[in-house]
Enzyme design. Sequence first.
Site, short mmCIF file in Angstrom:
data_model
loop_
_atom_site.label_atom_id
_atom_site.label_comp_id
_atom_site.label_asym_id
_atom_site.label_seq_id
_atom_site.Cartn_x
_atom_site.Cartn_y
_atom_site.Cartn_z
N GLY A 1 0.99 -1.11 -0.30
CA GLY A 1 0.08 -0.24 -0.28
C GLY A 1 0.64 1.02 0.33
CB CYS A 2 0.60 4.52 1.52
SG CYS A 2 1.56 6.74 1.46
#
Length: 162
Positions: free
Chosen positions: A9-10
Amino acid sequence: MKTIYLAGGCFWGMQKFFDQFDGVVRTEVGYANGPDQAPSYEDVCADSGHAETLRVDFDESRVSLAELLKYYFMVIDPLSVNRQGHDEGIQYRTGIYYTDESMLPELRSFYQAEEEKAGAKLAVELEPLRNFFSAEEYHQKYLDKNPGGYCHIPNQYFSMNK
């Protein structure tokens, strides 16, 4: 010194999370396993095909690959496709990318155990690193520079090793 590449993810939160562990010598955020040309952040957000990825250089005498993978699976949803938290898109896919073939048996074994635990096929890619391009400087250690920045990883996970 060993290196593993983790897309979770981020990448801002992934970097802050992994930086806390003893044995993690260096981290760098970047873009991996997309087309063979260096993208900008804007390209990645426009579905260039790269994953936001954290390069983790670690001293295996101080932290094992299995420990790093255990930490990784603590902060991702391994069944979610192209999404972690509120972040959605191909750049937020999950993946474990390696450059050292000798890691593959351990990676496969750990992966299979996680799949059994989940009771379903994981959405986490497990494949060789095809490419990695360093992200722009303002993304490096972003949550240290911008403590209020959004991240799908809960804040309490950033001080586990204290």
